[in-house]
Design a protein around this motif. Structure first.
Motif, PDB file in Angstrom:
ATOM      1  N   SER A   1      14.863   0.099  30.078  1.00  0.00           N
ATOM      2  CA  SER A   1      14.264   0.014  31.210  1.00  0.00           C
ATOM      3  C   SER A   1      13.862  -1.328  31.724  1.00  0.00           C
ATOM      4  CB  SER A   1      12.809   0.737  31.142  1.00  0.00           C
ATOM      5  OG  SER A   1      12.131  -0.243  30.069  1.00  0.00           O
ATOM      6  N   SER A   2      13.633  -1.345  33.133  1.00  0.00           N
ATOM      7  CA  SER A   2      13.459  -2.823  33.575  1.00  0.00           C
ATOM      8  C   SER A   2      12.029  -3.538  32.942  1.00  0.00           C
ATOM      9  CB  SER A   2      13.040  -2.607  35.100  1.00  0.00           C
ATOM     10  OG  SER A   2      11.875  -1.811  35.271  1.00  0.00           O
ATOM     11  N   GLU A   3      11.148  -2.737  32.292  1.00  0.00           N
ATOM     12  CA  GLU A   3      10.248  -3.139  31.651  1.00  0.00           C
ATOM     13  C   GLU A   3      10.683  -3.935  30.311  1.00  0.00           C
ATOM     14  OE1 GLU A   3       9.915  -0.111  32.709  1.00  0.00           O
ATOM     15  OE2 GLU A   3       8.625  -0.382  34.335  1.00  0.00           O
ATOM     16  N   HIS A   4      11.672  -3.368  29.432  1.00  0.00           N
ATOM     17  CA  HIS A   4      11.937  -3.987  28.272  1.00  0.00           C
ATOM     18  C   HIS A   4      12.977  -5.202  28.656  1.00  0.00           C
ATOM     19  CE1 HIS A   4      11.478   0.048  26.208  1.00  0.00           C
ATOM     20  NE2 HIS A   4      10.531  -0.449  25.987  1.00  0.00           N
ATOM     21  N   LEU A   5      13.701  -5.013  29.842  1.00  0.00           N
ATOM     22  CA  LEU A   5      14.597  -6.195  30.231  1.00  0.00           C
ATOM     23  C   LEU A   5      13.490  -7.372  30.478  1.00  0.00           C
ATOM     24  CD1 LEU A   5      17.084  -7.419  31.078  1.00  0.00           C
ATOM     25  CD2 LEU A   5      16.800  -6.403  33.304  1.00  0.00           C
ATOM     26  N   GLN A   6      12.559  -7.198  31.126  1.00  0.00           N
ATOM     27  CA  GLN A   6      11.621  -8.357  31.569  1.00  0.00           C
ATOM     28  C   GLN A   6      10.995  -8.762  30.323  1.00  0.00           C
ATOM     29  OE1 GLN A   6      11.241  -9.831  34.462  1.00  0.00           O
ATOM     30  NE2 GLN A   6       9.826 -11.109  33.495  1.00  0.00           N
ATOM     31  N   ALA A   7      10.665  -7.901  29.282  1.00  0.00           N
ATOM     32  CA  ALA A   7      10.063  -8.359  27.950  1.00  0.00           C
ATOM     33  C   ALA A   7      11.125  -9.306  27.136  1.00  0.00           C
ATOM     34  CB  ALA A   7       9.511  -7.182  27.225  1.00  0.00           C
ATOM     35  N   ASN A   8      12.399  -8.801  27.223  1.00  0.00           N
ATOM     36  CA  ASN A   8      13.210  -9.279  26.517  1.00  0.00           C
ATOM     37  C   ASN A   8      13.597 -11.011  27.179  1.00  0.00           C
ATOM     38  OD1 ASN A   8      13.760  -7.161  24.990  1.00  0.00           O
ATOM     39  ND2 ASN A   8      15.728  -6.701  25.938  1.00  0.00           N
ATOM     40  N   LEU A   9      13.317 -11.255  28.340  1.00  0.00           N
ATOM     41  CA  LEU A   9      13.597 -12.319  28.898  1.00  0.00           C
ATOM     42  C   LEU A   9      12.222 -13.304  28.867  1.00  0.00           C
ATOM     43  CD1 LEU A   9      15.100 -11.325  32.255  1.00  0.00           C
ATOM     44  CD2 LEU A   9      16.236 -12.291  30.446  1.00  0.00           C
ATOM     45  N   GLU A  10      11.062 -12.936  28.295  1.00  0.00           N
ATOM     46  CA  GLU A  10       9.718 -13.600  28.109  1.00  0.00           C
ATOM     47  C   GLU A  10       9.705 -14.184  26.623  1.00  0.00           C
ATOM     48  OE1 GLU A  10       6.758 -10.906  29.498  1.00  0.00           O
ATOM     49  OE2 GLU A  10       7.608 -11.072  31.642  1.00  0.00           O
ATOM     50  N   VAL A  11      10.745 -14.592  26.281  1.00  0.00           N
ATOM     51  CA  VAL A  11      10.772 -15.161  24.923  1.00  0.00           C
ATOM     52  C   VAL A  11      11.126 -16.599  24.955  1.00  0.00           C
ATOM     53  CG1 VAL A  11      11.527 -13.144  23.798  1.00  0.00           C
ATOM     54  CG2 VAL A  11      13.293 -14.819  24.797  1.00  0.00           C
ATOM     55  N   PHE A  12      10.961 -17.291  26.234  1.00  0.00           N
ATOM     56  CA  PHE A  12      11.408 -18.833  26.286  1.00  0.00           C
ATOM     57  C   PHE A  12       9.995 -19.579  26.416  1.00  0.00           C
ATOM     58  CE2 PHE A  12      15.143 -16.410  27.636  1.00  0.00           C
ATOM     59  CZ  PHE A  12      16.116 -16.999  26.789  1.00  0.00           C
ATOM     60  N   ASP A  13       8.941 -19.194  26.509  1.00  0.00           N
ATOM     61  CA  ASP A  13       7.667 -19.921  26.774  1.00  0.00           C
ATOM     62  C   ASP A  13       6.839 -19.997  25.341  1.00  0.00           C
ATOM     63  OD1 ASP A  13       7.027 -17.053  26.512  1.00  0.00           O
ATOM     64  OD2 ASP A  13       5.656 -17.136  28.008  1.00  0.00           O
ATOM     65  N   PHE A  14       7.373 -19.882  24.278  1.00  0.00           N
ATOM     66  CA  PHE A  14       6.950 -20.326  22.991  1.00  0.00           C
ATOM     67  C   PHE A  14       8.133 -20.423  21.998  1.00  0.00           C
ATOM     68  CE2 PHE A  14       7.887 -15.673  22.531  1.00  0.00           C
ATOM     69  CZ  PHE A  14       7.934 -15.441  21.086  1.00  0.00           C
ATOM     70  N   GLU A  15       7.501 -21.065  20.906  1.00  0.00           N
ATOM     71  CA  GLU A  15       8.472 -21.378  19.727  1.00  0.00           C
ATOM     72  C   GLU A  15       7.577 -21.224  18.431  1.00  0.00           C
ATOM     73  OE1 GLU A  15      10.595 -25.412  18.151  1.00  0.00           O
ATOM     74  OE2 GLU A  15      10.906 -24.877  20.302  1.00  0.00           O
ATOM     75  N   LEU A  16       8.508 -20.504  17.503  1.00  0.00           N
ATOM     76  CA  LEU A  16       8.253 -20.000  16.193  1.00  0.00           C
ATOM     77  C   LEU A  16       8.055 -21.452  15.285  1.00  0.00           C
ATOM     78  CD1 LEU A  16       9.963 -17.066  15.643  1.00  0.00           C
ATOM     79  CD2 LEU A  16       7.509 -17.115  16.457  1.00  0.00           C
ATOM     80  N   THR A  17       7.182 -21.478  14.441  1.00  0.00           N
ATOM     81  CA  THR A  17       7.056 -22.601  13.507  1.00  0.00           C
ATOM     82  C   THR A  17       8.146 -22.570  12.380  1.00  0.00           C
ATOM     83  OG1 THR A  17       5.343 -21.632  12.126  1.00  0.00           O
ATOM     84  CG2 THR A  17       4.560 -22.776  13.767  1.00  0.00           C
ATOM     85  N   GLY A  18       8.256 -23.462  11.617  1.00  0.00           N
ATOM     86  CA  GLY A  18       9.175 -23.369  10.519  1.00  0.00           C
ATOM     87  C   GLY A  18       8.593 -22.191   9.620  1.00  0.00           C
TER      88      GLY A  18
END
Length: 108
Positions: free
Chosen positions: A68-85
């Motif tokens: 869905s377009s909602e899932h697509l948008q959610a998939n794109l919202e992963v560039f504003d955070f970074e996981l710690t080691g």
């Protein structure tokens, strides 16, 4: 940098890119307790954490399906955070050692 990352050095040395065609385990990542706890820290979903984990790997590409377009948008919202080691390592160790399974599959 987390220690498990060194295990992917053969990929870079051999100019290999690992492609995750079904990186979200057909939606099963949403039920994982570890991913859920990490997601809560960032105000994200477990799915977004799983995608972010993949994107932080060198020589790894992810191709998530978006129904869905909602899932697509959610998939794109992963560039504003970074996981710690520490978080990266916790995710690596899911499912009885994802790294071990990956190494076997790649013949490393």
């Amino acid at each position: 940098m987390y220690s498990k990352k060194r295990s992917f050095s053969n990929l870079a040395e051999n100019d290999i890119i690992l492609t995750a065609y079904s990186p979200l385990a057909k939606g099963k990542v949403s039920d994982d307790e570890t991913l859920t706890k990490i997601a809560e820290r960032y105000g994200k979903t477990p799915t977004q954490v799983a995608l972010r984990w993949l994107l932080q790997q060198e020589q790894v590409a992810a191709i998530p399906k978006a129904s869905s377009s909602e899932h697509l948008q959610a998939n794109l919202e992963v560039f504003d955070f970074e996981l710690t080691g520490e978080e990266m390592t916790k995710i690596f160790d899911l499912q009885g050692g994802l790294l071990t399974k990956l190494q076997r599959a790649l013949g490393l």
